[in-house]
Design a protein around this motif. Structure first.
Motif, short mmCIF file in Angstrom:
data_model
loop_
_atom_site.label_atom_id
_atom_site.label_comp_id
_atom_site.label_asym_id
_atom_site.label_seq_id
_atom_site.Cartn_x
_atom_site.Cartn_y
_atom_site.Cartn_z
N CYS A 111 0.86 -1.20 0.00
CA CYS A 111 0.00 0.00 0.00
C CYS A 111 0.90 1.25 0.00
N PRO A 112 0.76 2.11 -1.00
CA PRO A 112 1.65 3.28 -1.11
C PRO A 112 1.13 4.46 -0.31
N PHE A 113 1.62 4.65 0.90
CA PHE A 113 1.14 5.73 1.75
C PHE A 113 1.79 7.05 1.36
N ARG A 114 0.97 8.09 1.26
CA ARG A 114 1.50 9.43 0.99
C ARG A 114 1.95 10.11 2.27
N VAL A 115 1.27 9.80 3.38
CA VAL A 115 1.63 10.37 4.69
C VAL A 115 1.62 9.26 5.71
N ALA A 116 2.64 9.23 6.57
CA ALA A 116 2.69 8.28 7.68
C ALA A 116 2.91 9.07 8.97
N VAL A 117 2.09 8.80 9.97
CA VAL A 117 2.14 9.53 11.25
C VAL A 117 2.56 8.57 12.36
N PHE A 118 3.51 8.99 13.19
CA PHE A 118 3.92 8.22 14.37
C PHE A 118 3.58 9.04 15.60
N THR A 119 2.70 8.49 16.46
CA THR A 119 2.26 9.24 17.64
C THR A 119 3.19 9.02 18.83
N ASN A 120 3.51 7.77 19.15
CA ASN A 120 4.36 7.47 20.30
C ASN A 120 4.54 5.95 20.40
N LEU A 121 5.42 5.54 21.31
CA LEU A 121 5.61 4.12 21.58
C LEU A 121 5.67 3.91 23.08
N LEU B 94 8.12 -0.26 9.96
CA LEU B 94 7.85 -0.73 8.60
C LEU B 94 6.99 0.25 7.80
N LEU B 95 6.07 0.93 8.49
CA LEU B 95 5.21 1.89 7.79
C LEU B 95 6.04 2.98 7.12
N PHE B 96 7.16 3.34 7.76
CA PHE B 96 8.00 4.44 7.28
C PHE B 96 9.10 3.95 6.33
N SER B 97 9.62 2.76 6.59
CA SER B 97 10.73 2.26 5.78
C SER B 97 10.27 1.53 4.53
N GLU B 98 9.07 0.90 4.58
CA GLU B 98 8.62 0.06 3.47
C GLU B 98 7.39 0.62 2.75
N ASN B 99 6.47 1.23 3.49
CA ASN B 99 5.17 1.61 2.91
C ASN B 99 5.06 3.06 2.48
N LEU B 100 5.88 3.94 3.06
CA LEU B 100 5.76 5.37 2.77
C LEU B 100 6.45 5.70 1.46
N ARG B 101 5.72 6.40 0.59
CA ARG B 101 6.28 6.80 -0.70
C ARG B 101 7.48 7.73 -0.52
N ALA B 102 8.43 7.64 -1.45
CA ALA B 102 9.62 8.50 -1.38
C ALA B 102 9.24 9.97 -1.50
N ASP B 103 8.13 10.25 -2.22
CA ASP B 103 7.68 11.64 -2.37
C ASP B 103 6.63 12.00 -1.32
N GLY B 104 6.52 11.18 -0.27
CA GLY B 104 5.53 11.41 0.77
C GLY B 104 6.12 12.19 1.95
N THR B 105 5.39 12.16 3.07
CA THR B 105 5.79 12.89 4.27
C THR B 105 5.64 12.01 5.49
N ALA B 106 6.69 11.95 6.30
CA ALA B 106 6.62 11.29 7.61
C ALA B 106 6.36 12.36 8.66
N VAL B 107 5.35 12.15 9.49
CA VAL B 107 5.02 13.07 10.58
C VAL B 107 5.33 12.34 11.88
N ILE B 108 6.31 12.84 12.63
CA ILE B 108 6.87 12.10 13.76
C ILE B 108 6.86 12.95 15.03
N ASN B 109 6.45 12.33 16.13
CA ASN B 109 6.42 12.99 17.43
C ASN B 109 7.84 13.10 17.98
N ALA B 110 8.38 14.31 17.95
CA ALA B 110 9.76 14.52 18.40
C ALA B 110 9.93 14.31 19.90
N ASP B 111 8.83 14.27 20.65
CA ASP B 111 8.91 14.06 22.09
C ASP B 111 9.10 12.59 22.45
#
Length: 247
Positions: free
Chosen positions: A100-110, A130-147
């Protein structure tokens, strides 16, 4: 499963939300912001599935592959242009969203959860990654919780553009002047697209994080910032998530 359904995911912009906490609320917020912008949107998550204006009872957070692509097909036929998904660690480990080619992937926390399935925290995180390394498109955006302590490692795993958000650390989307009360939440956002003011009926500091994540994910699809904020702040609550009970 994708081929049998006619590859419907290719006709949609997919937004995936993963993390231990906040997936459901963040997904609802993103959907509301996109609808405010006039973008027909589908939603798949723990509480319910939505295909345009039709609601379906959710069987699991992220459906099995055949069910997932059938739902994508229904969204395309209903005129949807975007699908917002809660992407569970189980679904990533079991390859339900493989291809599945995701345009945006969001990581909330772990935080600690599902160790009966994954065994340890490193394996749990590896599934999320895996969502970020395998599924997220190269022209997409990763949204990551810096905290979150895993943020830097996660950002290094993707080829896509990375946008971070935070309440306390340097980030692309930084919440400032946070005011919390039983009436709701008020804060300013310093963002790559300028300063924005957010006044939301949602309660709690953690919902500031959810609002930041949803705002960044929406703006990654080039939605007007003022329109996005209007959509986010229209959400008064999510079923079963710190829900108000009037007395």
């Amino acid at each position: 499963a994708s081929a049998l359904a006619g590859h419907p995911a290719r006709a949609l912009d997919l937004i995936g939300v993963t993390g231990t906490n906040g997936k459901t609320t963040t997904a609802f917020l993103i959907e509301a912001a996109l609808r405010q912008a006039g973008i027909p949107t589908g939603l798949l998550g723990t509480v319910q599935y939505r295909i345009a204006d039709r609601q379906i009872e959710a069987s699991r957070t992220t459906p099995e592959s055949a069910d997932l692509h059938a739902l994508f097909r229904a969204m395309v036929e209903a005129g949807c242009r975007v699908a917002v998904l809660e992407v569970s660690s189980h679904s990533l480990a079991l390859k339900r969203v493989f291809g599945c080619p995701f345009r945006v992937a969001v990581f909330t926390n772990l935080t600690r959860d599902h160790l009966d399935f994954h065994g340890d925290m490193d394996s749990y995180f590896a599934a999320k990654r895996l969502l970020f390394s395998e599924n997220l498109r190269a022209d997409g955006t990763a949204v990551i919780n810096a905290d979150d302590d895993r943020a830097r490692e996660l950002a290094a795993s993707t080829r896509a553009r990375v946008w971070t958000y935070s309440l306390s650390r340097p980030a692309d989307f930084l919440a400032e002047d946070v005011q919390l009360s039983l009436e709701g939440t008020r804060f300013s956002v310093r963002s790559p697209l300028g300063r924005l003011e957010v006044v939301s009926p949602l309660l709690g500091r953690f919902n500031v994080e959810n609002l930041l994540a949803a705002l960044a994910a929406t703006l990654a699809l080039d939605v007007d910032p003022v329109t996005a904020v209007r959509g986010l702040t229209s959400v008064a609550g999510v079923p079963g998530r710190l829900e108000r009970v009037p007395t």
